[in-house]
Design an enzyme around this catalytic site. Structure first.
Site, mmCIF file in Angstrom:
data_model
loop_
_atom_site.group_PDB
_atom_site.id
_atom_site.type_symbol
_atom_site.label_atom_id
_atom_site.label_comp_id
_atom_site.label_asym_id
_atom_site.label_seq_id
_atom_site.Cartn_x
_atom_site.Cartn_y
_atom_site.Cartn_z
ATOM 1 C CG LEU A 163 -2.169 -0.905 1.084
ATOM 2 C CD1 LEU A 163 -2.998 -0.831 2.362
ATOM 3 C CD2 LEU A 163 -3.028 -0.572 -0.115
ATOM 4 C CB CYS A 164 3.860 2.283 1.872
ATOM 5 S SG CYS A 164 3.132 2.245 3.522
ATOM 6 C CB THR A 165 4.961 0.331 -3.051
ATOM 7 O OG1 THR A 165 5.992 -0.082 -2.149
ATOM 8 C CG2 THR A 165 5.526 0.414 -4.458
#
Length: 159
Positions: free
Chosen positions: A46-48
């Site tokens: 999700l952060c990527t």
């Protein structure tokens, strides 16, 4: 007690190490509008996705007067690897002791699959040229992050 900031509040000061070297403070950003976004961990799915969405819209956002600064609790070496791997064209900083996240209310209790633990609350803040918050979003959804940023910066929401 967890801090909850709101538009109109003064942005808490910070001094953090930057990927690529040096440090960044709130004073360094005076006179500019800033998108400050807190994310849990470099390299996770999700952060990527969130970083890539910002990367893919960075030209539009910066052309409209926004400086982007991402902050995670990762060691600076991990943040630097993330910046390099994902070719991120904006500033990324490390907040290993999560003191800045705590000051912004972006660190607190989370419920992960039924287990309560302390961690990063995915959050975004827009700070005006005078250091005042103009937009605040806690628990920002990854798929809607760029939409939130555009609205917060008063940009056209069409692709």
């Amino acid at each position: 007690m967890n801090v909850k900031l709101a538009p109109g509040d003064k942005a808490p000061d910070f001094d953090l190490p930057l990927a690529g070297g040096g440090r960044i403070t709130l004073a360094d950003l005076a006179g500019e509008r800033v998108l400050l976004w807190f994310y849990p961990a470099a390299g996770t799915s999700l952060c990527t996705r969130q970083a890539r969405d910002l990367r893919d819209h960075a030209e539009e956002l910066t052309a409209n007067g926004a400086r982007i600064l991402g902050i995670s609790p990762d060691p600076i070496e991990k943040v630097e690897e993330f910046v390099e791997k994902e070719n991120l064209p904006f500033a990324m900083a490390a907040d290993e002791d999560h003191a800045v996240m705590e000051a912004y209310g972006a660190w607190g209790e989370k419920n992960m699959y039924g287990v309560k633990k302390m961690g990063v609350i995915r959050s975004s803040f827009v700070i005006d040229a005078h250091g005042v918050l103009t937009a605040v979003k806690y628990r920002v959804g990854t798929p809607k992050h760029v939409e939130f940023v555009r609205k917060a910066l008063s940009l056209d929401t069409q692709e």
